[in-house]
Structures are given as structure tokens and as C-alpha cells.
Design an enzyme around this catalytic site. Structure first.
Site, PDB file in Angstrom:
ATOM      1  N   THR A 105      -8.705  40.683 -30.537  1.00  0.00           N
ATOM      2  CA  THR A 105      -9.150  41.965 -30.224  1.00  0.00           C
ATOM      3  C   THR A 105      -9.534  42.215 -28.810  1.00  0.00           C
ATOM      4  OG1 THR A 105     -11.633  42.094 -31.004  1.00  0.00           O
ATOM      5  CG2 THR A 105      -9.847  42.737 -32.501  1.00  0.00           C
ATOM      6  N   GLY A 161      -9.137  43.189 -25.137  1.00  0.00           N
ATOM      7  CA  GLY A 161      -8.267  44.139 -24.492  1.00  0.00           C
ATOM      8  C   GLY A 161      -7.688  45.326 -24.959  1.00  0.00           C
ATOM      9  N   GLY A 208      -9.419  48.030 -25.748  1.00  0.00           N
ATOM     10  CA  GLY A 208      -9.517  49.177 -25.039  1.00  0.00           C
ATOM     11  C   GLY A 208      -8.711  49.456 -23.730  1.00  0.00           C
TER      12      GLY A 208
END
Length: 279
Positions: A207, A209, A211
Site C-alpha cells: 500500500t 504510495g 495517498g
């Protein structure tokens, strides 16, 4: 190719987040990515091992020359690191991009826990950039810092929306990935509507990166003329598929598969992937 996005953010040497993720997301959604790099990081899936801020004058120059020649249909802002960089970016936007939509990802801490924003810079972020944003995209810890509260439940999210709305010019996408449980919840609040987005949580360590990728995908949608809600819907679908198809690289928080919309041989194009692209 449609839609020019100027990305103002830090570099991730591991390629999973920051400028590298931003460029991949915009490109794989059919847009054109340009950059103004604010900081260099020595980073991999295990964490951030070093940060080197870029001189403020050079950050301003990057924004200026891009805007004066190429222009932008949307701007994505990520890692800013210091109060002086925030002030520099705010002034550069006022001088060179006063009317361009801005997606502001309120980056404060890396996935591995390394701080990416000086504590004393939070007030500058709130005063100088949040009022300029078209939409801000905080996760729960970031939103908690912005409004001085701890957010751990769905009820906390709903209660925090008015305070977050007061900080941002137009809209807030509050990301609930830190909630406990198997259901993911994001809330998008605009001047006249509230949208709730839910998904089943994916059990994965890949997960890194997310955002950055989500904010850039939203910015690409805005640059391509999508209304905000549609840009968010497409961006969330794009990111989820990128997580599902993550390549499994690294020994820590692994990167996404940003290129899942791309096929090396156009004759073998997965037509389902084109649903993410603007026709």
C-alpha cells in the site's frame, strides 16, 4: 493524452510514492505530468532513510517556468517538508496559477512512520494552502492533527467534517483507511453534498504510495474536465485495482501497480482497463 497536471511534491527514490507515483498515476490515466520537486528522499519500502529539501528559490522557479510555458489544468500538492517551502509554494501559486484547481494531499508522515512535515509547519499549511485548495485529502491521523482531535471511529469522521470544511476552500475527502474492521470508508464533503464511499478492505502489505496516487488521480480527473465527485470515483477505482495487482516488490510496504491500465501490445489491450480513461 488529455489534461496537464503540475505536481508539487517530494521525490521517492524507491519509486512507490511521491513524485514517481504521481507521474505514473497521471500518465496511466491519460494525462500529462509536470513536476516541481520540493524535497529528495532516500527511501525504499522499509522506510525513509534521509530527506534533503530543495532550496525554496528553485522550487519557485520550477513552478514559474512550467506555468509560463506549458500551463496546467490542475495542480497536485504533496510533501512540502518545511514552513518556508509552504510559504514559497503558496506565493508561487498566487503569482503563477491563481485560478488552477488544486488537490492538496496533506502529507505529514511516511508509511513507515518517518515525519515528512515539520510540526511547526502545520499551522502554515492550514493558513496558507488549505484555503487555496479545491479539495484536501487527509487520512485520519492527518485530519486529527489539522483539527486537534483523535479520529478513530466512523462517528469521529462525521463529527470532524465541519471543522475540516472550515479549513478548506471547497471540499474535503476524508480517508478512513485507518479505521478498524473489514470495511473501508471515505467521505467526500462539498459545499452542498456529502458522499460516502465504501469498499471491502484488502489484506495486503502493498500500500506504499496510496495517498499520493489517489490525490494525483483525482487531479488528473479534474485536469481532464471531470466533476470532482466523478474524479474521486474514478481515482478510487484506479487505486484499488493498483493495490489488487501490486507486483510484490520490496520487503516492507510494497508499491502499487500503477500501470494496470497499460498494455505493451495495443492489440492485446484489456478493454476493461479503458474504463479508467477519459474517452
Amino acid at each position: 493524452m488529455k489534461g496537464k497536471v503540475l505536481i508539487i511534491a517530494g521525490s521517492d527514490s524507491g519509486g512507490g510514492a511521491g513524485i514517481q507515483a504521481d507521474i505514473k498515476a497521471v500518465t496511466c490515466l491519460g494525462g500529462f505530468a509536470m513536476t516541481a520537486i520540493t524535497a529528495l528522499t532516500a527511501q525504499n519500502t522499509l522506510g525513509v532513510h534521509g530527506v534533503h529539501p530543495v532550496p525554496e528559490a528553485f522550487i519557485r522557479q520550477q513552478i514559474q517556468v512550467v506555468m509560463e510555458d506549458l500551463g496546467a489544468n490542475a495542480i497536485k500538492i504533496g510533501m512540502l517538508a518545511t514552513r518556508s517551502i509552504i510559504a514559497t509554494v503558496a506565493q508561487a501559486l498566487a503569482d503563477f496559477a491563481p485560478d488552477v484547481p488544486v488537490v492538496l494531499d496533506t502529507v505529514m508522515v511516511a508509511k513507515g512512520g518517518h515525519p515528512l512535515l515539520e510540526p511547526e509547519a502545520v499551522e502554515a499549511l492550514k493558513a496558507e494552502l488549505l484555503p487555496r485548495a479545491t479539495v484536501i485529502t487527509p487520512n485520519l491521523p492527518e485530519a486529527g492533527v489539522l483539527i486537534g482531535q483523535t479520529l478513530t471511529t466512523e462517528q469521529d469522521m462525521e463529527a470532524a467534517l465541519p471543522a475540516l470544511e472550515a479549513l478548506a476552500a471547497q471540499a474535503v475527502l476524508l480517508k478512513g483507511g485507518h479505521l478498524e474492521g473489514d470495511t473501508l470508508l471515505d467521505m467526500l464533503v462539498t459545499a452542498d453534498s456529502l458522499h460516502r464511499f465504501t469498499d471491502t478492505r484488502l489484506e495486503t502489505r502493498h500500500t506504499h504510495g496510496t495517498g499520493c496516487t489517489l490525490a494525483s488521480a483525482i487531479a488528473c480527473g479534474l485536469a481532464q474536465g471531470l466533476p470532482l465527485v466523478e474524479a474521486v470515483v474514478r481515482a478510487r477505482a484506479y487505486v484499488r485495482r493498483a493495490i489488487e495487482l501490486a507486483p510484490g516488490y520490496g520487503n516492507g510496504h510494497g508499491p502499487l501497480n500503477h500501470a494496470h491500465t497499460v498494455r505493451a501490445n495495443p492489440e492485446q489491450m484489456d478493454t476493461s482497463a479503458t474504463t479508467y480513461l477519459l474517452k
